[in-house]
Motif scaffolding. Sequence first.
Motif, short mmCIF file in Angstrom:
data_model
loop_
_atom_site.label_atom_id
_atom_site.label_comp_id
_atom_site.label_asym_id
_atom_site.label_seq_id
_atom_site.Cartn_x
_atom_site.Cartn_y
_atom_site.Cartn_z
N ILE A 78 22.06 23.84 20.76
CA ILE A 78 20.88 24.69 20.92
C ILE A 78 21.17 25.83 21.89
N PHE A 79 21.86 25.51 22.97
CA PHE A 79 22.25 26.52 23.96
C PHE A 79 23.15 27.57 23.32
N LEU A 80 24.12 27.13 22.52
CA LEU A 80 25.03 28.06 21.86
C LEU A 80 24.29 28.92 20.84
N MET A 81 23.35 28.32 20.11
CA MET A 81 22.58 29.08 19.13
C MET A 81 21.76 30.18 19.81
N LYS A 82 21.18 29.84 20.93
CA LYS A 82 20.38 30.83 21.66
C LYS A 82 21.25 31.99 22.13
N ILE A 83 22.45 31.67 22.61
CA ILE A 83 23.37 32.72 23.05
C ILE A 83 23.75 33.63 21.88
N LEU A 84 24.06 33.05 20.74
CA LEU A 84 24.46 33.85 19.59
C LEU A 84 23.33 34.74 19.09
N CYS A 85 22.10 34.21 19.09
CA CYS A 85 20.95 35.02 18.66
C CYS A 85 20.77 36.23 19.56
N PHE A 86 20.85 36.00 20.87
CA PHE A 86 20.68 37.12 21.80
C PHE A 86 21.90 38.03 21.81
N ALA A 87 23.07 37.49 21.46
CA ALA A 87 24.25 38.34 21.32
C ALA A 87 24.06 39.32 20.16
N ILE A 88 23.49 38.83 19.05
CA ILE A 88 23.18 39.73 17.92
C ILE A 88 22.17 40.79 18.36
N PHE A 89 21.17 40.36 19.10
CA PHE A 89 20.14 41.28 19.60
C PHE A 89 20.76 42.37 20.47
N ALA A 90 21.61 41.96 21.40
CA ALA A 90 22.24 42.92 22.32
C ALA A 90 23.19 43.85 21.58
N CYS A 91 23.96 43.32 20.62
CA CYS A 91 24.87 44.18 19.84
C CYS A 91 24.09 45.20 19.02
N ALA A 92 22.96 44.77 18.47
CA ALA A 92 22.12 45.70 17.70
C ALA A 92 21.56 46.79 18.60
N PHE A 93 21.11 46.42 19.79
CA PHE A 93 20.61 47.41 20.73
C PHE A 93 21.72 48.36 21.17
N ASN A 94 22.93 47.84 21.30
CA ASN A 94 24.06 48.65 21.73
C ASN A 94 24.41 49.73 20.70
N LEU A 95 24.15 49.45 19.42
CA LEU A 95 24.38 50.48 18.40
C LEU A 95 23.54 51.72 18.69
N LEU A 96 22.35 51.51 19.22
CA LEU A 96 21.46 52.63 19.50
C LEU A 96 21.79 53.30 20.83
N VAL A 97 21.93 52.50 21.88
CA VAL A 97 22.12 53.08 23.21
C VAL A 97 23.58 53.46 23.47
N GLY A 98 24.51 52.64 22.98
CA GLY A 98 25.91 52.87 23.30
C GLY A 98 26.59 53.88 22.41
N PHE A 99 26.21 53.94 21.14
CA PHE A 99 26.91 54.80 20.19
C PHE A 99 26.06 55.95 19.67
N THR A 100 24.76 55.91 19.96
CA THR A 100 23.89 57.02 19.56
C THR A 100 23.28 57.74 20.76
N GLY A 101 23.24 57.07 21.91
CA GLY A 101 22.74 57.69 23.12
C GLY A 101 21.24 57.67 23.27
N LEU A 102 20.55 56.74 22.57
CA LEU A 102 19.10 56.62 22.66
C LEU A 102 18.74 55.32 23.36
N VAL A 103 18.04 55.41 24.48
CA VAL A 103 17.65 54.23 25.24
C VAL A 103 16.21 53.86 24.87
N SER A 104 16.06 52.75 24.17
CA SER A 104 14.74 52.29 23.75
C SER A 104 14.24 51.21 24.69
N PHE A 105 12.97 51.31 25.09
CA PHE A 105 12.33 50.29 25.91
C PHE A 105 11.42 49.39 25.07
N GLY A 106 11.55 49.48 23.74
CA GLY A 106 10.62 48.74 22.90
C GLY A 106 11.26 47.89 21.82
#
Length: 330
Positions: A42-70
């Motif tokens: 369960i701990f590992l699953m939670k980490i992987l889910c949030f890793a997907i979340f963070a990688c998806a957010f990074n596509l916007l902020v890291g490679f497009t330069g848009l910082v979303s707070f939402g």
Amino acid sequence: MTDATAQEGPKLSFKGERQLRYYWFIALTMMIVAPLAGVYPIFLMKILCFAIFACAFNLLVGFTGLVSFGHAAFFGVSAYVTGWLAVNGFTPEIAIAGGVLTAAAMAFVVAILSIRRQGIYFAMITLALSQLVFFMCLQAPFTGGEDGLQRIPRGNLFGLISLKSDLAMYFFILFAFAGVFVLLVRIVHSPFGQLLKAVRENEQRATSFGYVSSHYKLIAFVLSGALSGLAGSLKCIALGFATLTDVHWMMSGEVILMTFLGGVGTFVGPALGAFVVIGLQNTLSDKVGSWVTVILGLCFVACVSLLRRGMVGEWNAWTRPSVKRRASQE
């Protein structure tokens, strides 16, 4: 030259690519072996889910330069839709697809309203719209209000493979994470990804070459929102509940912390940041209680002050000579 550019570094040689693939193979092997070696699935699953979340957010902020707070809006709404569909008898893949499509549609609407603004104005618009979504989830009849959706069944994948076992659920999420990671690598290294970097570095110059920057930012925002929704859907199925915490503004803050702590504009950084943040939360929550939020805040301050590029970004800057030279010239 920006920090993100320095983090990405130069193209690797053939020897460097082989070494990098070797590291990926070791990391994948460790993730496969981890639950079999006694690590709580369960701990590992939670980490992987949030890793997907963070990688998806990074596509916007890291490679497009848009910082979303939402971004919590996409994560949470997808979790609610997936949970509602699963409770009403739909199979996991249909429930997840419904959540992802809903998140993508919502991301499209939010992007239309926000991408013509930049900087703090863009961030505040996304935050305001996210809070609107939060109160909609609080009042909507199908979300369960303050109680949320509980006892969400995992069901049978494609009607054949039971996900009731924690190991089966873990390997399903691991497969999804690997797929998202490869997809993001391909996107960033594609011509479309190069255009996103061009818009990030100098939007006016990209526009002068005939590219409509708002179109590329729109596509990047929708992709990021859809993948954030996938993370929320997987988390909902794995843990069996969807609550207002998933759509709260603090969830947006957590994914920002994960991304910046690991390294903006890097591929591994957001996943590593998710591991650190979720690990701290699970380790300290029963020891210090609500003070864990203060500790995470101090970690963010330390990261901004001492690790300007994040953990992976700083590591790249000191282990790759050419990147190190670039960093010294900033």
